[in-house]
Design a protein around this motif. Sequence first.
Motif, short mmCIF file in Angstrom:
data_model
loop_
_atom_site.label_atom_id
_atom_site.label_comp_id
_atom_site.label_asym_id
_atom_site.label_seq_id
_atom_site.Cartn_x
_atom_site.Cartn_y
_atom_site.Cartn_z
N PRO B 18 0.78 -1.18 -0.05
CA PRO B 18 0.04 -0.18 0.06
C PRO B 18 0.90 1.22 -0.16
O PRO B 18 2.17 1.30 0.43
CB PRO B 18 -0.71 -0.33 1.11
CG PRO B 18 0.10 -1.13 2.22
CD PRO B 18 0.88 -1.86 1.32
N LEU B 19 0.34 2.42 -0.51
CA LEU B 19 0.99 3.55 -0.59
C LEU B 19 0.30 4.90 -0.01
O LEU B 19 -1.02 4.59 -0.15
CB LEU B 19 1.53 3.95 -1.94
CG LEU B 19 0.34 4.07 -3.27
CD1 LEU B 19 -0.05 5.86 -2.98
CD2 LEU B 19 0.97 4.01 -4.55
N THR B 20 0.92 5.65 0.50
CA THR B 20 0.27 6.93 1.01
C THR B 20 1.03 8.05 0.80
O THR B 20 2.33 8.12 0.86
CB THR B 20 -0.02 6.86 2.71
OG1 THR B 20 -0.78 5.67 2.85
CG2 THR B 20 -0.58 8.09 3.23
N VAL B 21 0.41 9.16 0.08
CA VAL B 21 1.11 10.35 -0.24
C VAL B 21 0.26 11.41 0.70
O VAL B 21 -0.83 11.72 0.33
CB VAL B 21 1.02 10.59 -1.45
CG1 VAL B 21 1.93 11.93 -1.92
CG2 VAL B 21 1.70 9.47 -2.47
N LYS B 22 0.88 12.00 1.51
CA LYS B 22 0.40 13.01 2.53
C LYS B 22 0.18 14.62 1.99
O LYS B 22 0.85 14.91 1.11
CB LYS B 22 1.21 12.91 3.90
CG LYS B 22 1.55 11.52 4.56
CD LYS B 22 2.27 11.66 5.76
CE LYS B 22 2.16 10.57 6.40
NZ LYS B 22 3.09 10.24 7.59
N PRO B 79 -4.08 0.86 -2.05
CA PRO B 79 -4.07 -0.48 -1.49
C PRO B 79 -2.80 -1.24 -2.25
O PRO B 79 -2.27 -1.90 -1.24
CB PRO B 79 -5.38 -1.32 -1.74
CG PRO B 79 -6.34 -0.42 -2.08
CD PRO B 79 -5.49 0.84 -3.02
N SER B 80 -2.65 -1.09 -3.51
CA SER B 80 -1.62 -2.11 -3.75
C SER B 80 -0.77 -1.17 -5.09
O SER B 80 -1.29 -1.06 -6.04
CB SER B 80 -2.05 -3.46 -4.58
OG SER B 80 -1.06 -4.13 -4.87
N ALA B 81 0.37 -1.09 -4.71
CA ALA B 81 1.14 -0.09 -5.80
C ALA B 81 1.64 -0.73 -7.15
O ALA B 81 1.94 -1.80 -6.94
CB ALA B 81 2.34 0.81 -4.91
N LEU B 82 1.67 0.05 -8.27
CA LEU B 82 2.04 -0.46 -9.35
C LEU B 82 3.46 0.47 -9.43
O LEU B 82 3.27 1.54 -9.44
CB LEU B 82 1.18 -0.67 -10.59
CG LEU B 82 -0.21 -1.12 -10.41
CD1 LEU B 82 -1.18 -0.93 -11.39
CD2 LEU B 82 -0.06 -2.65 -10.22
N VAL B 83 4.32 -0.39 -10.49
CA VAL B 83 5.59 0.32 -10.98
C VAL B 83 4.86 1.78 -11.78
O VAL B 83 5.73 2.60 -11.57
CB VAL B 83 6.53 -0.62 -11.70
CG1 VAL B 83 7.48 0.00 -12.31
CG2 VAL B 83 6.88 -1.70 -10.73
N SER B 84 4.06 1.23 -12.53
CA SER B 84 3.49 2.50 -13.43
C SER B 84 3.05 3.67 -12.47
O SER B 84 2.83 4.80 -13.23
CB SER B 84 2.44 1.88 -14.28
OG SER B 84 1.43 1.22 -13.67
N ASP B 85 2.74 3.58 -11.29
CA ASP B 85 2.33 4.65 -10.51
C ASP B 85 3.45 5.53 -10.19
O ASP B 85 3.38 6.63 -9.52
CB ASP B 85 1.63 4.15 -9.06
CG ASP B 85 0.42 3.33 -9.42
OD1 ASP B 85 0.33 2.31 -8.57
OD2 ASP B 85 -0.28 3.69 -10.21
#
Lengths: 113, 115
Positions: B18-22, B79-85
């Motif tokens: 998962p990723l979060t950007v604040k 919820p689930s990061a991709l390299v393309s993100d």
Amino acid sequence: EPEVTQTPSHQVTQMGQEVILRCVPISNHLYFYWYRQILGQKVEFLVSFYNNEISEKSEIFDDQFSVERPDGSNFTLKIRSTKLEDSAMYFCASSSTQRETQYFGPGTRLLVL
Amino acid sequence: AQSVAQPEDQVNVAEGNPLTVKCTYSVSGNPYLFWYVQYPNRGLQFLLKYITGDNLVKGSYGFEAEFNKSQTSFHLKKPSALVSDSALYFCAVRDRKNYGQNFVFGPGTRLSVLP
């Protein structure tokens, strides 16, 4: 899907020269904007335009800058006498109403030498 | 005056995590909040926005963001990061009471998703 387009993608100019950056907003949008992004820095608002007049402008948008909607489709940003510090990526955006999402074009990278 | 802070210049996550950007904001009234993404040599692409209603907003590419009024935050999540993100992410705010129409952007957070 409709999109905002901008030309040219890149422009190199000499200091003191005039440049015109062109944008074609999404066709049914009524609000138009210019922003700029100096390399490595954040996106900054320049000006908003509605009903053929400027509705708001930032401190950056001084007398050297002007905007125009010369016809039913184009929206232009003119810099009369470019300075080195005008080098930046310039983004055009449009929205259907004041509240709605602003959609951005791909930008014009301006380099002033 | 409006302002936006993105406290992290860079966020690194492993693919599948998962990723979060604040993002935190400051406005005098109630905000309109937006997230945009910028891929290399591309313009800003709209991801999602909060105008009113449900505090959890779902947007493009599986991203979502939660508006938290008490913490004046609008963190972007997936919820689930991709390299393309992998890209540069900008939070933006407009004050509902502000007669201006412009956005104030945060400084951006560079997201790197590692394979």
